[in-house]
Enzyme design. Structure first.
Site, PDB file in Angstrom:
ATOM      1  N   TYR A 141       0.851  -1.379  -0.041  1.00  0.00           N
ATOM      2  CA  TYR A 141       0.126  -0.097  -0.174  1.00  0.00           C
ATOM      3  C   TYR A 141       0.836   1.412   0.035  1.00  0.00           C
ATOM      4  O   TYR A 141       0.368   2.331  -0.519  1.00  0.00           O
ATOM      5  CB  TYR A 141      -1.029   0.027   1.355  1.00  0.00           C
ATOM      6  CG  TYR A 141      -2.311  -0.504   1.193  1.00  0.00           C
ATOM      7  CD1 TYR A 141      -2.485  -2.059   0.396  1.00  0.00           C
ATOM      8  CD2 TYR A 141      -3.483   0.105   1.321  1.00  0.00           C
ATOM      9  CE1 TYR A 141      -3.550  -2.578   0.677  1.00  0.00           C
ATOM     10  CE2 TYR A 141      -4.666  -0.633   1.118  1.00  0.00           C
ATOM     11  CZ  TYR A 141      -4.878  -1.839   0.545  1.00  0.00           C
ATOM     12  OH  TYR A 141      -5.898  -2.550   0.689  1.00  0.00           O
ATOM     13  N   LYS A 191       3.213 -15.318   1.659  1.00  0.00           N
ATOM     14  CA  LYS A 191       3.523 -15.889   0.606  1.00  0.00           C
ATOM     15  C   LYS A 191       5.203 -15.971   0.687  1.00  0.00           C
ATOM     16  O   LYS A 191       5.625 -15.803  -0.561  1.00  0.00           O
ATOM     17  CB  LYS A 191       3.091 -15.302  -0.732  1.00  0.00           C
ATOM     18  CG  LYS A 191       1.713 -15.377  -0.802  1.00  0.00           C
ATOM     19  CD  LYS A 191       1.118 -16.754  -1.302  1.00  0.00           C
ATOM     20  CE  LYS A 191       1.647 -17.176  -2.994  1.00  0.00           C
ATOM     21  NZ  LYS A 191       1.161 -18.720  -3.263  1.00  0.00           N
ATOM     22  N   ASP A 224      -2.648 -18.035   0.175  1.00  0.00           N
ATOM     23  CA  ASP A 224      -3.710 -18.609  -0.561  1.00  0.00           C
ATOM     24  C   ASP A 224      -4.254 -19.821   0.208  1.00  0.00           C
ATOM     25  O   ASP A 224      -5.729 -19.967   0.188  1.00  0.00           O
ATOM     26  CB  ASP A 224      -2.961 -18.967  -2.081  1.00  0.00           C
ATOM     27  CG  ASP A 224      -1.729 -19.634  -1.927  1.00  0.00           C
ATOM     28  OD1 ASP A 224      -1.200 -20.025  -0.783  1.00  0.00           O
ATOM     29  OD2 ASP A 224      -1.399 -20.405  -3.068  1.00  0.00           O
ATOM     30  N   ASP A 248      -6.205  -7.480   3.874  1.00  0.00           N
ATOM     31  CA  ASP A 248      -7.568  -6.659   3.243  1.00  0.00           C
ATOM     32  C   ASP A 248      -8.297  -7.635   2.546  1.00  0.00           C
ATOM     33  O   ASP A 248      -9.477  -7.505   2.778  1.00  0.00           O
ATOM     34  CB  ASP A 248      -6.839  -5.416   2.279  1.00  0.00           C
ATOM     35  CG  ASP A 248      -8.075  -4.657   1.310  1.00  0.00           C
ATOM     36  OD1 ASP A 248      -9.000  -4.329   1.969  1.00  0.00           O
ATOM     37  OD2 ASP A 248      -7.964  -4.776   0.296  1.00  0.00           O
ATOM     38  N   ASP A 252     -11.975  -9.197   4.236  1.00  0.00           N
ATOM     39  CA  ASP A 252     -13.368  -9.212   3.436  1.00  0.00           C
ATOM     40  C   ASP A 252     -13.938 -11.031   3.443  1.00  0.00           C
ATOM     41  O   ASP A 252     -15.014 -11.098   3.447  1.00  0.00           O
ATOM     42  CB  ASP A 252     -13.449  -8.610   1.953  1.00  0.00           C
ATOM     43  CG  ASP A 252     -13.559  -7.319   2.116  1.00  0.00           C
ATOM     44  OD1 ASP A 252     -13.417  -6.622   2.895  1.00  0.00           O
ATOM     45  OD2 ASP A 252     -13.995  -6.741   0.960  1.00  0.00           O
TER      46      ASP A 252
HETATM   47  C1  IPM Z   1     -10.562  -1.468   3.817  1.00  0.00           C
HETATM   48  C2  IPM Z   1     -10.476  -0.846   2.497  1.00  0.00           C
HETATM   49  C3  IPM Z   1      -9.585   0.212   2.374  1.00  0.00           C
HETATM   50  C4  IPM Z   1      -8.142  -0.782   2.077  1.00  0.00           C
HETATM   51  C5  IPM Z   1      -9.843   1.107   1.185  1.00  0.00           C
HETATM   52  C6  IPM Z   1     -11.142   1.770   1.431  1.00  0.00           C
HETATM   53  C7  IPM Z   1      -8.520   2.020   0.975  1.00  0.00           C
HETATM   54  O1  IPM Z   1     -11.040  -1.956   1.707  1.00  0.00           O
HETATM   55  O2  IPM Z   1     -10.306  -0.828   4.879  1.00  0.00           O
HETATM   56  O3  IPM Z   1     -10.362  -2.628   4.068  1.00  0.00           O
HETATM   57  O4  IPM Z   1      -7.926  -1.136   1.142  1.00  0.00           O
HETATM   58  O5  IPM Z   1      -7.636  -0.792   3.129  1.00  0.00           O
HETATM   59 MG    MG Z   2     -10.747  -3.852   2.121  1.00  0.00          MG
END
Ligand code: IPM
Ligand code: MG
Length: 367
Positions: A141, A191, A224, A248, A252
């Site tokens: 990032y 990884k 993975d 990230d 999710d």
């Molecule tokens: C998260 C989001 C952020 C990230 C974005 C909005 C920059 O997806 O907090 O997971 O990628 O970190």
């Molecule tokens: Mg995210």
């Protein structure tokens, strides 16, 4: 000690879910004597519209001073074409980076009332309680060099994955500390089979473990394979520690195991300030959901549970955090459902505001 909070509702559904958190904050002041000095400001697209930047220096300075920042969400299609340097997301990334919030705690907990809601079978997710610790201020990032350059007649996109030993060590310590207060297990994901940064990650996590936390059970997994195991048998995990990008993705994925992104809070913590409290920002894992913004459809629970995390990690009010979490569990058990939680089994449909009011009523009933 006064408790100071900076509220940054942001974009999309951010303002409407944050309005429900305000009700909860007021409740704790009125009924539990836990009062907060609250200020509010702009972030993301909302700040860009007014100031031409997704985060002003003044807001940044304020964020550095308060005990905790509560953020709603940033971003929206209106800002898609903007230069990276002023995109709404940059506001959030600047907060994370300048406050040095290196440990991002993303719990994925499956509320029993919602177990049928997951895309996985009930017995795979019922009772799930895992904590993903995502490194938040380094890695791909932020690594340099980055950019889109010209090489001959074509463009080349470049990002750099970069981790120092100390960056890995401090987030590993956060994960081990958390594990000691939970199931005493850490699984580290990278990884190492293809990336040098992954090899270093694995080594440093192991070193910190051996030197400082030998009593915690540690395992390593390629990220993975970790994704695969998270969907196959997520309950094998307790704390997962991983880098910024894998974290990230995996968070999710883990969030969806629980049924809805609308349920998941997060805490981003840095080093202790002069008053002993850590630098901290709390935000829901979900985004700004522009498609449903302003319609009273958004689920405020992720943002409300983020405030519960603030009570626990910034204000040392673990019991009060548990009280709020129990109130959320109660309204879900009672069948109240925002649109995202409305499954085939039905339920009592409520608006964003209705959900906030119901949680306040459950808090009252619990006294
Ligand atoms: C998260 C989001 C952020 C990230 C974005 C909005 C920059 O997806 O907090 O997971 O990628 O970190
Ligand atoms: Mg995210």
């Amino acid at each position: 000690m006064t408790n100071t909070l900076l509220i940054l509702p942001g974009d999309g559904i951010g303002p409407e879910v944050m309005a429900e958190v305000r009700k909860i904050i007021d409740w704790f002041g009125a009924k539990r004597g836990i009062t907060f000095e609250v200020s509010e400001d702009l972030v993301g697209g909302a700040a860009y519209d007014k100031h031409g930047t997704p985060l002003t220096d003044a807001t940044m300075a304020k964020a550095q001073e308060v005990d905790a920042v509560l953020l709603g969400a940033v971003g929206g299609p209106k800002y898609d074409k903007l230069d990276f340097s002023v995109k709404p997301e940059r506001g959030l990334l600047r907060l994370r980076k300048e406050m040095d919030l290196y440990a991002n705690l993303r719990p994925a907990q499956c509320f029993d009332a919602l177990a049928d809601f997951s895309s996985l079978k009930r017995d795979v997710v019922a009772g799930l309680d895992i904590m993903i610790v995502r490194e938040l201020t380094s890695g791909v990032y932020f690594g340099e060099p980055r950019g889109i350059i010209k090489e001959g007649n074509e463009r080349v996109g470049i990002n750099t994955q970069r981790y120092t030993e100390s960056e890995i060590a401090r987030v590993a310590r956060s994960a081990f500390e958390l594990a000691k207060r939970r199931g005493n297990k850490v699984c580290s994901m990278e990884k190492a089979n293809v990336m040098e940064s992954g090899v270093l990650w694995r080594d440093v996590v192991q070193e910190i473990h051996d030197a400082e936390y030998p009593e915690v059970e540690l395992s390593h997994m390629y990220a993975d394979a970790g994704a695969m195991q998270l969907t196959r048998a997520p309950k094998q995990f307790d704390v997962i520690v991983t880098d910024n990008l894998f974290g990230d993705l995996l968070s999710d994925l883990a969030a969806m195991l629980t049924g809805s992104l609308g349920m998941l809070p997060s805490a981003s913590l840095g080093a202790p300030m002069a008053n002993g409290r850590p630098k901290a920002l709390y935000e829901p894992v979900h985004g700004s959901a522009p498609d449903i913004a302003g319609q009273g459809k958004a689920n405020p629970i992720a943002c409300i549970l983020s405030f519960a995390m603030a009570l626990r990690y910034s204000f040392d009010q673990g019991d009060e955090a548990a009280r709020l979490e129990a109130a959320v569990e109660k309204v879900l058990a009672d069948g109240l459902r925002t649109a995202d939680l409305m499954g085939p089994e039905g339920g009592k449909p409520v608006s964003t505001q209705g959900m906030g009011d119901a949680i306040v009523a459950a808090l009252d009933a619990g006294l």
